[in-house]
Design a protein around this motif. Structure first.
Motif, PDB file in Angstrom:
ATOM      1  N   ALA A  77      30.213  24.699  43.715  1.00  0.00           N
ATOM      2  CA  ALA A  77      30.550  25.147  42.354  1.00  0.00           C
ATOM      3  C   ALA A  77      29.965  26.533  42.118  1.00  0.00           C
ATOM      4  N   LEU A  78      30.496  27.198  41.116  1.00  0.00           N
ATOM      5  CA  LEU A  78      29.945  28.499  40.749  1.00  0.00           C
ATOM      6  C   LEU A  78      28.538  28.315  40.188  1.00  0.00           C
ATOM      7  N   ARG A 130      35.467  25.087  37.781  1.00  0.00           N
ATOM      8  CA  ARG A 130      34.746  25.443  39.003  1.00  0.00           C
ATOM      9  C   ARG A 130      33.235  25.611  38.742  1.00  0.00           C
ATOM     10  N   GLY A 131      32.829  25.216  37.533  1.00  0.00           N
ATOM     11  CA  GLY A 131      31.397  25.192  37.242  1.00  0.00           C
ATOM     12  C   GLY A 131      30.789  23.901  37.752  1.00  0.00           C
ATOM     13  N   PRO A 132      29.493  23.737  37.559  1.00  0.00           N
ATOM     14  CA  PRO A 132      28.826  22.515  38.006  1.00  0.00           C
ATOM     15  C   PRO A 132      29.442  21.277  37.346  1.00  0.00           C
ATOM     16  N   PRO A 184      32.158  29.956  45.200  1.00  0.00           N
ATOM     17  CA  PRO A 184      31.725  28.732  44.523  1.00  0.00           C
ATOM     18  C   PRO A 184      30.599  28.025  45.264  1.00  0.00           C
ATOM     19  N   PHE A 185      29.448  28.700  45.344  1.00  0.00           N
ATOM     20  CA  PHE A 185      28.314  28.088  46.040  1.00  0.00           C
ATOM     21  C   PHE A 185      27.134  28.056  45.077  1.00  0.00           C
ATOM     22  N   ASP A 235      38.411  18.253  47.402  1.00  0.00           N
ATOM     23  CA  ASP A 235      37.699  19.203  46.522  1.00  0.00           C
ATOM     24  C   ASP A 235      38.257  18.990  45.116  1.00  0.00           C
ATOM     25  N   LEU A 236      37.402  18.548  44.201  1.00  0.00           N
ATOM     26  CA  LEU A 236      37.884  18.152  42.869  1.00  0.00           C
ATOM     27  C   LEU A 236      38.464  19.327  42.093  1.00  0.00           C
TER      28      LEU A 236
END
Ligand code: LER
Ligand code: MN
Length: 272
Positions: free
Chosen positions: A249-250, A219-221, A18-19, A187-188
């Motif tokens: 995030a991914l 886990r997206g933006p 997730p970067f 971490d949300l």
């Protein structure tokens, strides 16, 4: 003031991680600065995988701060953990993290203990793992203090560890330490899985929150899922949080679009 930050991974092995930004540090620092990020959070294979002078030049040329460095490669690649039953591996994990504390600290950045907290084997008592975690944090917290930054402990969801999953668990560990230089990472994405309420959790442990991973439910933006950022904004206002919202995030649908979407959502909810 809450400040936007974006993650850059320099670890190709993290390929599905997730970067938001990947690989070319100079190019991604330019992009981050152009988009309006104040800082970057960098993930490397180990503390020696980045040249300090190059990092210093890149940060200053792009007017960026180093918010933090992740230590996850220590667990994912090197299988190091603060709670490994083998004392030599626990020792190696402490040394590994200590080098990140030193590297990040000389730029005013924090080191993050996430995956390197380890996973508890089913035969090991949780109380024993907690004691080993305390040992590591009590040794490493004062090292970070020498750089004027906290050491960050990140609860991770149950599908990544069976150890520190919720902020309250992290707060209990922190509250029992000799050092007072350990803070929590909210971490949300992990919170969306493990916590019953963003608002209540942030209010309950707010005094311990030192860093936030800014991401959406899938886990997206931030802005691509269903997290209610207005609720989070209200809680952060009430705890007077003035740290980073760091986009971890991914890179969906791609890195640039993910970075643009994140800063747009940041400005929509968190710009002063
Ligand atoms: C690290 O910040 C994190 O959130 C982990 O889930 C990465 O694997
Ligand atoms: Mn995270």
């Amino acid at each position: 003031m809450i400040k936007p930050c974006v993650t850059i991974s320099l670890v190709p092995e993290f390929g599905a991680g997730p970067f938001v930004l990947w690989e070319d540090l100079a190019q991604n620092a330019r992009l981050a600065s152009k988009l309006g990020y104040h800082a970057v959070e960098i993930f490397t294979r180990n503390p020696h995988a980045i040249d300090r002078n190059i990092l210093s030049n890149i940060l200053s040329e792009n007017n960026l701060h180093l918010a933090a460095m992740g230590t996850g490669a220590g667990f994912i690649i090197n299988k190091l953990s603060l709670t490994d039953p083998n004392v030599e591996i626990r020792r190696a994990a402490i040394e590994y993290i200590a080098e990140y504390i030193e590297l990040a600290g000389c730029f005013g950045g924090m080191a993050i203990i996430g995956s390197i907290q380890g996973v508890i084997p089913n035969w090991l008592k949780r109380t024993k793992a907690e004691a080993w975690l305390r040992e590591g944090l009590n040794e490493l917290g004062p090292l970070a203090e020498q750089h004027g930054v906290p050491l960050i402990l990140e609860p991770l969801n149950r599908y990544e560890t069976n150890f520190i999953n919720r902020l309250e668990q992290g707060a209990q560990i922190i509250g029992s330490l000799e050092t007072n230089n350990i803070k929590l990472l909210a971490d949300l994405f992990h919170m969306n899985i493990e916590e019953s309420s963003f608002y209540e959790t942030i209010k309950a442990v707010g005094h311990y929150i030192g860093h936030i991973h800014f991401v959406d439910s899938n886990r997206g933006p931030a802005g691509n899922g269903h997290i209610n950022y207005a609720e989070i904004r209200q809680a952060l206002r009430e705890i007077k949080y003035n740290g980073y919202l760091s986009a971890e995030a991914l890179p969906h649908p791609d890195s640039v679009t993910a970075a643009e979407k994140t800063i747009k959502t940041f400005r929509e909810y968190f710009s002063v």
